[in-house]
Design a protein around this motif. Structure first.
Motif, mmCIF file in Angstrom:
data_model
loop_
_atom_site.group_PDB
_atom_site.id
_atom_site.type_symbol
_atom_site.label_atom_id
_atom_site.label_comp_id
_atom_site.label_asym_id
_atom_site.label_seq_id
_atom_site.Cartn_x
_atom_site.Cartn_y
_atom_site.Cartn_z
ATOM 1 N N UNK A 179 55.168 66.592 65.701
ATOM 2 C CA UNK A 179 54.613 67.506 66.994
ATOM 3 C C UNK A 179 53.817 68.834 67.428
ATOM 4 N N UNK A 180 54.430 68.469 69.062
ATOM 5 C CA UNK A 180 52.693 69.580 69.299
ATOM 6 C C UNK A 180 53.369 69.668 70.126
ATOM 7 N N UNK A 181 53.313 71.323 70.602
ATOM 8 C CA UNK A 181 53.907 71.709 71.884
ATOM 9 C C UNK A 181 53.061 73.784 71.778
ATOM 10 N N UNK A 182 53.188 73.709 72.824
ATOM 11 C CA UNK A 182 52.187 75.263 73.621
ATOM 12 C C UNK A 182 53.209 76.206 73.921
ATOM 13 N N UNK A 196 49.262 77.634 70.526
ATOM 14 C CA UNK A 196 49.507 76.192 70.266
ATOM 15 C C UNK A 196 50.400 76.193 69.434
ATOM 16 N N UNK A 197 50.615 74.949 68.667
ATOM 17 C CA UNK A 197 51.169 74.946 67.561
ATOM 18 C C UNK A 197 51.833 72.925 67.079
ATOM 19 N N UNK A 198 51.061 72.969 66.069
ATOM 20 C CA UNK A 198 51.583 71.767 65.550
ATOM 21 C C UNK A 198 52.725 71.299 64.097
ATOM 22 N N UNK A 199 52.980 70.491 63.446
ATOM 23 C CA UNK A 199 52.786 70.165 62.624
ATOM 24 C C UNK A 199 52.176 69.211 61.320
ATOM 25 N N UNK A 200 52.262 69.374 60.686
ATOM 26 C CA UNK A 200 51.653 68.518 58.917
ATOM 27 C C UNK A 200 51.285 67.429 59.756
ATOM 28 N N UNK A 246 43.327 70.440 72.151
ATOM 29 C CA UNK A 246 44.241 71.043 71.823
ATOM 30 C C UNK A 246 45.556 70.908 72.777
ATOM 31 N N UNK A 247 45.203 71.914 73.543
ATOM 32 C CA UNK A 247 46.355 71.830 74.634
ATOM 33 C C UNK A 247 46.662 70.410 75.757
ATOM 34 N N UNK A 248 44.932 70.440 75.926
ATOM 35 C CA UNK A 248 44.853 68.958 77.425
ATOM 36 C C UNK A 248 45.387 67.644 76.124
ATOM 37 N N UNK A 249 45.729 67.804 74.604
ATOM 38 C CA UNK A 249 46.103 66.462 73.953
ATOM 39 C C UNK A 249 47.513 66.739 73.758
ATOM 40 N N UNK A 250 48.808 67.778 74.092
ATOM 41 C CA UNK A 250 49.366 67.658 73.819
ATOM 42 C C UNK A 250 50.234 66.751 74.479
#
Length: 466
Positions: free
Chosen positions: A236-239, A253-257, A271-275
């Protein structure tokens, strides 16, 4: 002499100058003389505080917290706004995508408001207000070492200041020392059993960078922008973009394992563009970074069930993150700390804190807001791979599906949104999601179409590049 005839003013000792500790001190000062014991030196103004590694990341205070702040410390929300904070409408001043990847419409009909500012500013305003109270004393550079007393009553705390150790006596000791609390060990040393604990760890990592507000966004009240991670699509990825005081954006920005953001500044925007939606990355293309990237991995939901212990000592209470810490993405920790302090104050308005059994009662009432926030957090995080020792139960899966339907309904219907925000803001219990305000729109409509993308206005998009 019987306790009920004791006319002296009781004493309370609060371990930790955190927000939870300050709220506890404010609540207790009405009925006791309070000493706050803090291991570090607190800053004089809105500056980072040692021992708070997550302070640089984006923080929100939901409307349940806004209400609790003003009830506990009347006028303090106005002080935050006067010093640069904002009260933003949920969802009117927000661009938000839910975990099920549905964009909320920016309805303006609900009463819900978030406090939006840096953690440093929020702490400074509350710290100044609480410590200005003549009934509250701050003792800095002082480390709590152990509880004094026994299994039936705590009588104080052994502390260390430099090379000196001494005992500070108190009628009530409050542990508000945060996630690293020593209370489980201290209680065992007094002869009490181990407290039951539970952890749900989605493996979330956070990366935050500060930006100068681009274009004319600082002059236009630019909305908060939030892309939440989807538990159904691991990792899971978010921001979030949080416009704060000083013409700055806090971007977290956040991401799980397997999908964690790094501290590499060159990869932050990528990374933000890849959400799931690239809107945050697109808004950052013209923004000037202010400093490096800060990262944090201590994000597990962790709860200690003190309220369920068969035996509890008089004179001891645990509050804040020392009871339960949550994945910061849900923004509930500060609100729960304020609500817990209010619950304590309400009991002490009717019961002297030295009465036997009062500490146990305080521990139980303080657990009620904890339980509400805990259920909201683990209801999402439990579905990430490896988050818990056991998979979600059938009931938890049913409730998660129902919440997804409630979110989908609230995203398109203002009446349902009000019910959803009552629960998400910790104003009302989860039963509110089964009220007519939610069920009628969910079952019968009418329903607006889902939004195809983030509801930024054309003026807002232009403000970023001016």
């Amino acid at each position: 002499m019987p306790d009920r005839l004791d006319t002296r003013r009781p004493t309370a000792l609060v371990i930790g100058g955190s927000l939870a500790g300050l709220f506890a001190a404010a609540a207790l000062a009405e009925t006791a003389d309070v000493t706050v014991v803090e291991r570090d030196r607190l800053p004089e103004g809105p500056e980072p505080r040692r021992g708070v590694p997550q302070a640089r990341h984006a923080h929100l205070v939901w409307s349940g917290g806004v209400r609790a702040f003003d009830e506990l410390l009347p006028g303090v929300v106005e002080e935050v706004v006067a010093r640069g904070g904002r009260l933003v409408r949920i969802m009117g001043d927000m661009v938000s995508r839910a975990p099920n990847e549905i964009w909320f419409r920016r309805f303006t009909s609900t009463h819900h408001r978030n406090i939006v500012c840096s953690r440093d500013l929020l702490e400074a305003v509350i710290r100044d207000r609480v410590l200005a109270d003549g009934r509250v004393t701050l003792r800095q550079d002082t480390v709590a070492v152990a509880l004094e007393g026994g299994a039936t009553r705590v009588t104080g705390v052994r502390v260390r200041t430099g090379d000196e150790e001494l005992v500070l006596s108190a009628d009530l000791v409050v542990d508000a020392s945060g996630r690293g609390s020593s209370a489980p060990r201290w209680l065992r040393e007094l002869g009490l059993p181990k407290v039951a604990e539970r952890e749900i760890n989605a493996g979330v990592a956070y990366a935050t960078r500060l930006y100068r507000a681009p274009g004319s966004t600082a002059e236009t009240g630019f909305p908060l922008v939030n892309v939440q991670a989807n538990p159904g699509r691991a990792p899971g990825r978010g921001g979030i973009i949080l416009p704060v005081e000083g013409n700055r954006w806090i971007v977290t920005l956040a991401g799980t394992r397997g999908g964690e953001p790094s501290s590499d500044p060159d990869s932050f925007v990528d990374f933000a563009l890849g959400l799931g939606d690239p809107v945050i990355g697109e808004l950052l293309k013209e923004a000037e970074p202010l400093g490096d990237v800060a990262t944090t991995r201590s994000t597990a939901n962790q709860r200690r069930y003190y309220e369920k212990m068969r035996h509890w000592p008089d004179g001891f209470l645990v509050l804040g993150d020392a009871v339960a810490g949550y994945n910061p993405v849900y923004g509930h920790g500060i609100t729960v700390a304020a609500q817990g302090a209010l619950a304590v104050r309400a009991v002490l308005r009717d019961t002297r804190l030295t009465v036997p059994g009062t500490a146990r009662r305080l521990q139980r009432v303080a657990a009620r807001p904890v339980a509400a926030a805990w259920n909201l957090a683990v209801g999402q995080d439990a579905f990430y791979p490896g988050a818990a020792a056991t998979p979600p139960t059938a009931v938890e899966r049913f409730l998660a599906r129902y919440v997804d339907r409630a979110v989908a309904t609230g995203a398109r219907n203002p009446r349902a949104l009000g019910a959803l925000l009552d629960v998400m803001s910790l104003e009302k219990p989860a039963a509110r999601l089964f009220s007519p305000d939610m069920l009628f729109p969910m079952l019968f409509g009418p329903r607006k179409a889902y939004l195809p993308g983030p509801p930024l206005t054309e003026a807002e998009r232009k403000a970023v590049v001016r």
